[in-house]
Design a protein around this motif. Structure first.
Motif, PDB file in Angstrom:
ATOM      1  N   GLN A 204       0.812  -1.205   0.000  1.00 41.08           N
ATOM      2  CA  GLN A 204       0.000   0.000   0.000  1.00 41.08           C
ATOM      3  C   GLN A 204       0.856   1.270   0.000  1.00 41.08           C
ATOM      4  N   PHE A 205       0.365   2.288  -0.670  1.00 41.06           N
ATOM      5  CA  PHE A 205       0.900   3.644  -0.602  1.00 41.06           C
ATOM      6  C   PHE A 205       0.828   4.109   0.850  1.00 41.06           C
ATOM      7  N   SER A 206       1.941   4.575   1.408  1.00 43.09           N
ATOM      8  CA  SER A 206       1.990   4.803   2.854  1.00 43.09           C
ATOM      9  C   SER A 206       1.846   6.259   3.266  1.00 43.09           C
ATOM     10  N   VAL A 207       2.201   7.208   2.416  1.00 42.61           N
ATOM     11  CA  VAL A 207       2.231   8.616   2.825  1.00 42.61           C
ATOM     12  C   VAL A 207       0.828   9.191   2.940  1.00 42.61           C
ATOM     13  N   GLY A 208       0.013   8.965   1.926  1.00 44.91           N
ATOM     14  CA  GLY A 208      -1.306   9.565   1.879  1.00 44.91           C
ATOM     15  C   GLY A 208      -1.316  10.816   1.016  1.00 44.91           C
ATOM     16  N   SER A 209      -2.512  11.233   0.597  1.00 44.59           N
ATOM     17  CA  SER A 209      -2.666  12.400  -0.274  1.00 44.59           C
ATOM     18  C   SER A 209      -4.076  12.942  -0.095  1.00 44.59           C
ATOM     19  N   LEU A 210      -4.344  14.060  -0.725  1.00 42.64           N
ATOM     20  CA  LEU A 210      -5.706  14.605  -0.677  1.00 42.64           C
ATOM     21  C   LEU A 210      -6.707  13.622  -1.247  1.00 42.64           C
ATOM     22  N   GLU A 211      -6.283  12.857  -2.236  1.00 44.33           N
ATOM     23  CA  GLU A 211      -7.189  11.882  -2.839  1.00 44.33           C
ATOM     24  C   GLU A 211      -7.509  10.741  -1.880  1.00 44.33           C
ATOM     25  N   THR A 212      -6.496  10.162  -1.250  1.00 45.63           N
ATOM     26  CA  THR A 212      -6.751   8.999  -0.389  1.00 45.63           C
ATOM     27  C   THR A 212      -7.396   9.399   0.932  1.00 45.63           C
ATOM     28  N   LEU A 213      -7.266  10.687   1.308  1.00 45.64           N
ATOM     29  CA  LEU A 213      -7.808  11.152   2.590  1.00 45.64           C
ATOM     30  C   LEU A 213      -9.065  12.010   2.411  1.00 45.64           C
ATOM     31  N   ALA A 214      -9.663  11.947   1.242  1.00 42.84           N
ATOM     32  CA  ALA A 214     -10.851  12.759   0.969  1.00 42.84           C
ATOM     33  C   ALA A 214     -12.088  12.164   1.634  1.00 42.84           C
ATOM     34  N   ASP A 215     -13.032  13.042   1.953  1.00 43.06           N
ATOM     35  CA  ASP A 215     -14.347  12.571   2.390  1.00 43.06           C
ATOM     36  C   ASP A 215     -15.032  11.856   1.231  1.00 43.06           C
ATOM     37  N   ARG A 216     -15.770  10.812   1.575  1.00 38.11           N
ATOM     38  CA  ARG A 216     -16.487  10.052   0.562  1.00 38.11           C
ATOM     39  C   ARG A 216     -17.918   9.841   1.024  1.00 38.11           C
ATOM     40  N   PRO A 217     -18.822   9.578   0.095  1.00 37.89           N
ATOM     41  CA  PRO A 217     -20.210   9.336   0.504  1.00 37.89           C
ATOM     42  C   PRO A 217     -20.288   8.223   1.545  1.00 37.89           C
ATOM     43  N   GLY A 218     -20.811   8.543   2.707  1.00 37.75           N
ATOM     44  CA  GLY A 218     -20.948   7.558   3.768  1.00 37.75           C
ATOM     45  C   GLY A 218     -19.663   7.232   4.484  1.00 37.75           C
ATOM     46  N   SER A 219     -18.593   7.986   4.216  1.00 38.04           N
ATOM     47  CA  SER A 219     -17.295   7.679   4.825  1.00 38.04           C
ATOM     48  C   SER A 219     -16.478   8.963   4.919  1.00 38.04           C
ATOM     49  N   SER A 220     -16.707   9.773   5.956  1.00 41.36           N
ATOM     50  CA  SER A 220     -15.896  10.975   6.147  1.00 41.36           C
ATOM     51  C   SER A 220     -14.535  10.570   6.695  1.00 41.36           C
ATOM     52  N   ILE A 221     -13.519  11.340   6.352  1.00 42.05           N
ATOM     53  CA  ILE A 221     -12.174  11.006   6.804  1.00 42.05           C
ATOM     54  C   ILE A 221     -12.079  11.123   8.327  1.00 42.05           C
ATOM     55  N   ARG A 222     -12.814  12.051   8.927  1.00 38.12           N
ATOM     56  CA  ARG A 222     -12.773  12.172  10.385  1.00 38.12           C
ATOM     57  C   ARG A 222     -13.354  10.924  11.045  1.00 38.12           C
ATOM     58  N   ASP A 223     -14.453  10.408  10.511  1.00 43.58           N
ATOM     59  CA  ASP A 223     -15.029   9.184  11.067  1.00 43.58           C
ATOM     60  C   ASP A 223     -14.054   8.018  10.947  1.00 43.58           C
ATOM     61  N   ASP A 224     -13.366   7.942   9.814  1.00 46.53           N
ATOM     62  CA  ASP A 224     -12.397   6.857   9.621  1.00 46.53           C
ATOM     63  C   ASP A 224     -11.204   7.016  10.561  1.00 46.53           C
ATOM     64  N   LEU A 225     -10.789   8.261  10.786  1.00 42.02           N
ATOM     65  CA  LEU A 225      -9.718   8.510  11.750  1.00 42.02           C
ATOM     66  C   LEU A 225     -10.106   8.017  13.137  1.00 42.02           C
ATOM     67  N   LEU A 226     -11.311   8.380  13.559  1.00 50.13           N
ATOM     68  CA  LEU A 226     -11.776   7.981  14.890  1.00 50.13           C
ATOM     69  C   LEU A 226     -11.848   6.467  15.020  1.00 50.13           C
ATOM     70  N   ALA A 227     -12.368   5.806  13.989  1.00 55.91           N
ATOM     71  CA  ALA A 227     -12.484   4.350  14.037  1.00 55.91           C
ATOM     72  C   ALA A 227     -11.103   3.703  14.099  1.00 55.91           C
ATOM     73  N   PHE A 228     -10.167   4.231  13.314  1.00 53.26           N
ATOM     74  CA  PHE A 228      -8.805   3.685  13.294  1.00 53.26           C
ATOM     75  C   PHE A 228      -8.143   3.887  14.660  1.00 53.26           C
ATOM     76  N   TYR A 229      -8.303   5.080  15.215  1.00 51.99           N
ATOM     77  CA  TYR A 229      -7.718   5.391  16.519  1.00 51.99           C
ATOM     78  C   TYR A 229      -8.274   4.470  17.604  1.00 51.99           C
ATOM     79  N   ARG A 230      -9.582   4.303  17.623  1.00 50.34           N
ATOM     80  CA  ARG A 230     -10.203   3.499  18.674  1.00 50.34           C
ATOM     81  C   ARG A 230      -9.823   2.026  18.568  1.00 50.34           C
ATOM     82  N   LYS A 231      -9.560   1.565  17.378  1.00 48.08           N
ATOM     83  CA  LYS A 231      -9.185   0.158  17.212  1.00 48.08           C
ATOM     84  C   LYS A 231      -7.719  -0.078  17.576  1.00 48.08           C
TER      85      LYS A 231
END
Length: 959
Positions: A204-231
């Motif tokens: 996997q691409f490891s750095v990240g970019s605006l594209e990979t970290l963009a909000d998506r329908p039903g999947s905001s980047i903040r929600d994904d951050l929180l889920a990743f952090y909590r896990k």
């Protein structure tokens, strides 16, 4: 200070953690409920720190380190989660999360709070994300550890993930990605990830970019951050190291009350079952065109995971033999055949289920054409190792060297120490967290043989990187031209030699291993500071035994000064090539010395050539005698001259692949220092220089040379006479000619120069240099204070708030003690004019941001930094040596600067700041316009060459 960033493992970037170490600790006298268990790690006999490893009820392990004398406290927390844990489709999420934890917590919601507190109290902070780890660390003046820990702990208890900063900080990740587009390290990794097994998470691409970290329908980047952090951010997956001046009981209380609050989700990383490379695609040949002109051959093999075998270290055993550079080695033969200039071997990456073993060869032009001959030699050596079988005496020799290193462990910077320890704690048993990197006590020939069995052509992945290799595709993220091919038996038949070259054999026993490690008694007449113990027409030798650092080591430094250095680009090119050739010429016998802890270097400096020998003092003079013998009769061959010169030219040509901000700083240095020259000029001089001309240059250098030397460490007084006798054989008789002085550009009040430089990169870069009003100690104090007061706010405003770029910093930048400060920004998507305006606005507002309490904190932090004690013998030797080079032989320059800083009031500083950094500036603005193309406006003399700036200009003269 660099910003939090992705750490990319693997041989391409050569990140090797120096897991320094040691310790025994008293058992805890606190029977506090939150502490589940206590361990006393094994420590070095030379280590006087106190240690205690506690496991809290929530599963978090914390190593406490007490040093009552430390001026700096430090802490690091390592989470066993990294880029390999990113969810599919969310590449860079672990790295983005690392960034976000710095930007406010529930208890400390101000995004600038942590950075400001650390900076105002003399500290620094950073973090990195690697494949398996995310590591956070800071240091701070020792008296402020408790408050700093309170802020730090909140990262792992209640971070805010403020939506405003989530949106902003994506730009910082994007800027880091864009900055790496011309980095051959990241570009090579991008190709590796594309050709490996897509089922392995390292693909996997490891750095990240605006594209990979963009909000998506039903999947905001903040929600994904929180889920990743909590896990993943679970106490049981964390390892903490805290070092301070407090006793262990106080440190334990300090840590326990905070970090027991970290939630434990009982997270356990899953094993990685997928192989790194699909076996059906091996053997594999990948060809890559670099951005620069580098030439490299990489040979990769997947092996079992050996981290649990740290007491036997089979990969270290193999890496030591394959990467050996002495007689009988692969590299020695490749150099003889004109195919290679360097070789390294060892582990490049570990994961839960396997590891990568890599051999990396720096190629000559001939080596690119005949890379299959290199593979033939390499696989012949692997066959030799299998036929000879594991050798216990070789293992025991490596173990002996490791044991010596551990036994005479010396202190280093606390911030690096805690960071490396917290990462290593995941791999070692609690009692071995200090000794683990050094342990080689279990000889396991079965493990060595099993690893050797995998080093076969049919299991190899070969990567050939060179400018003109054939390619048929481009990588997705970094647009790298490359090709990939699965090889057949016929393809690899040429890698198998009919006969093994006679030159290949196992290394001889290392003759440089220290035998006498006794500490000499301190002489009654040992001086408090180095003093001249021998002086003649062409020699001066300084001497002092080390009283504070009682180890069987020493620093033997020699500065051969000659007027044949630094007065022209031709002299500079010749001196650098000459020292590179000498290093190459002696490498086969100095490499075993280096393995034995006896370090050697020779290099060109501003007024001559420096030679340094350090480490165990037992055989230093023996090594020096051999080195001077080679210098007297170097016997350079035409082939090695051609290859070393070509390698040096390539390194200069490769400057275009350096980080743009680094290129701009190089241009600034060239504009300020006489005797500094740009890459193009030096390349032209090197290409015009032949072996005959170099020999004539060396003769001229030594004809006019004189030597100044320092002996500091575990030396008897008689070593001065022995050194003098050796130097006398190298230096001619008679008085040496005088040396030209060092010179630094002297900017006048109200002088403004704009230096527009060409850096081939889309990002704009601005490096704004402001020179102090003079070179007196008061000017150095005021300029250093200004840089200190700017550091935190400059980063916070231009990086965090305005998102001007990933590289954003303000720092003190003296040149030969001529004071100056630099504001530096590398800006994707912003013009250099916009960046310069932001810098100007920041400087105008600085006085109102630094009130009296803040000024006093900054002043004390700077005094503490100046007076930070040397941690080990080499740090002290460096201070002595730099003082001698500056002719500051009272050895009190730190004290005088600290006194000048401490004596400066806020009013006096503000007067100096307003007059010399706002109203009557001495300004040199270096600009790389980038794709925006424009440059800052304003009255300034615009030039586009460093030489034009220095021509007929006033100078500071440093005698």
């Amino acid at each position: 200070m660099s910003d939090p960033s992705v750490r990319l493992p693997g041989a391409w970037l050569r990140y090797v953690f120096a897991l320094a170490v040691t310790a025994v600790a008293a058992a805890s006298s606190l029977a506090a409920d939150p502490v589940e268990s206590v361990t006393s790690p094994v420590q070095s006999p030379n280590d006087d720190y106190a240690y205690r490893l506690v496991t809290l009820d929530n599963g978090l392990q914390a190593l406490l380190v007490s040093d009552p004398d430390t001026r700096k406290a430090a802490a690091s927390l390592d989470v066993m989660v990294g880029s390999g844990d990113n969810p599919r489709g969310r590449e860079g999420l672990a790295h983005f999360l690392e960034h976000m934890l710095f930007l406010g917590t529930e208890k400390y919601p101000d995004a600038a709070e942590y950075e400001r507190y650390i900076t105002e109290h003399g500290g620094s902070r950073n973090a990195y994300t690697s494949f398996e780890h995310t590591n956070y660390f800071f240091d701070i003046d020792a008296g402020h550890l408790d408050e700093a820990l309170d802020r730090f702990a909140q990262f792992f208890i209640s971070p805010n993930f403020d939506a405003v900063y989530v949106d902003r900080e994506k730009n910082a990740v994007e800027a880091e990605y864009q900055m790496g587009l011309k980095s051959d390290g990241r570009r090579g990794l991008d190709v590796l990830q594309e050709v490996m097994n897509p089922r392995h998470p390292f693909s996997q691409f490891s750095v990240g970019s605006l594209e990979t970290l963009a909000d998506r329908p039903g999947s905001s980047i903040r929600d994904d951050l929180l889920a990743f952090y909590r896990k993943h951010y679970s106490a049981n997956a964390m390892r903490l190291v805290v070092m301070g001046a407090e006793p262990l009981d106080e440190l334990e209380a300090m840590v326990t009350k905070r970090f027991v609050q970290v939630p434990n989700h009982n997270y356990t990383p899953e094993p990685i079952a997928a192989p790194l490379f699909d076996p059906r695609e091996l053997p594999m040949l990948v060809t890559v065109q670099p951005q620069a002109v580098s030439r490299q051959l990489q040979v990769n093999f997947t092996l079992p995971e050996y981290r649990s075998e740290y007491t036997s270290k089979p990969m270290s055993y193999l890496g030591n033999l394959i990467g050996h550079e002495g007689e009988g080695s692969v590299l020695a033969l490749l150099k003889k055949e004109g195919l290679a200039d360097g070789l390294g071997a060892g582990g490049g990456l570990d994961w839960r289920g396997g590891s990568l073993f890599s051999v990396s060869v720096s190629l000559t032009d001939k080596g690119v054409e005949e890379y299959e001959r290199i593979l033939q030699v390499l696989f012949a050596y692997f066959d030799l190792l299998r036929e000879e079988g594991p050798r216990q005496w070789l293992f025991e020799e490596q173990a002996q060297l490791a044991q010596l290193s551990f036994r005479f462990r010396e202190q280093g910077a606390p911030i690096g120490y805690v960071s490396s320890l917290s990462s290593g704690m995941h791999d070692y048993a609690p009692r071995d967290v200090l000794a683990g990197p050094y342990l080689m006590q279990d000889y396991r020939p079965d493990l060595i043989s099993a690893a050797l069995a995998a080093l076969r052509p049919e299991q190899a992945q070969i990567v050939l990187t060179a400018p003109d290799v054939p390619t048929d595709r481009r990588s997705e993220k970094y647009d790298v031209p490359y090709s990939v091919k699965t090889l057949t038996e016929e393809d690899i038949a040429g890698w198998l030699a009919d006969e093994r070259p006679d030159e290949l054999h196992l290394p001889d026993p290392n003759a440089f291993i220290a035998e006498d490690v006794a500490l000499l008694p301190l002489a009654d007449e040992n001086p408090e500071l180095p003093e001249v113990r021998h002086e003649a027409e062409r020699q001066r030798i300084w001497y002092r035994q080390s009283e504070e650092f009682r180890v069987p080591r020493g620093a033997l430094y020699i500065n051969f000064r000659s007027p044949a250095v630094g007065e022209s680009a031709a002299q500079t090119a010749a001196a650098v090539l000459y020292t590179n050739l000498l290093s190459d010429r002696v490498n086969t016998f100095t490499y075993p010395a280096t393995l034995a802890g006896l370090n050697f270097s020779i290099y060109k400096h501003a007024q001559g050539i420096s030679m340094r020998i350090s480490g165990y003092n037992d055989k230093q003079l023996t090594l020096l005698k051999r080195l001077l013998g080679v210098i007297a009769e170097p016997a350079f061959t035409q082939d090695r001259f051609d290859n070393v010169r070509a390698d040096l030219v390539r390194s200069l040509e490769n400057a275009v692949a350096k980080r743009p901000s680094s290129q701009v700083l190089d241009d600034l240095r060239e504009a300020l220092q006489y005797g500094e020259y740009g890459e193009t000029v030096l390349i032209n001089e090197l290409q015009a220089l032949d072996l005959k001309g170099l020999t004539a240059y060396a003769d001229a250098f030594w004809r006019d040379a004189k030597a100044e030397a320092l002996l500091y460490g575990n030396y008897p007084a008689s070593a001065v006479g022995e050194l003098s006798d050796l130097l006398a054989g190298q230096l001619p008789e008679g008085e040496a000619p005088g040396l030209p002085p060092l010179r630094v550009l002297k900017l006048a009040a109200d002088e403004s120069i704009r230096f527009v430089t060409d850096v081939p990169h889309a990002d704009a870069v601005v490096a704004w240099y402001l020179q102090g009003a003079g070179d007196a100690v008061e000017d150095r104090a005021a300029t250093s204070l200004t840089a200190q007061t700017m550091r935190s706010g400059f980063f916070q405003q231009l990086r965090t708030e305005q998102q001007l770029g990933y590289v954003v910093s303000a720092f003190s930048w003296p040149q030969h003690d001529v004071p100056g400060l630099v504001m530096l920004v590398q800006a994707p998507g912003h013009s250099s004019a916009h960046v310069a305006d932001a810098m100007q606005t920041f400087m105008e507002k600085l006085p109102e941001e630094v009130d009296e309490p803040a000024f006093l904190r900054h002043r004390q932090a700077l005094v503490n930094d100046i007076m930070e004690p040397d941690k080990n013998l080499l740090e002290r030797a460096e201070y002595y040596w730099q003082s001698i080079a500056r002719n500051q032989v009272s050895f009190d320059r730190r004290q005088r600067l600290a006194e000048a800083v401490e004596g400066m009031s806020r009013e006096a500083w503000l007067d100096y700041y307003r007059e010399h950094f706002l109203e009557s500036r001495r300004s040199l603005l270096v600009v790389a316009p980038g794709e925006q193309g424009d440059t800052p406006d304003g009255p300034a003399r615009e030039l586009n060459a460093a030489d034009a700036i220095k021509t007929d200009h006033a100078v500071y003269t440093i005698e």
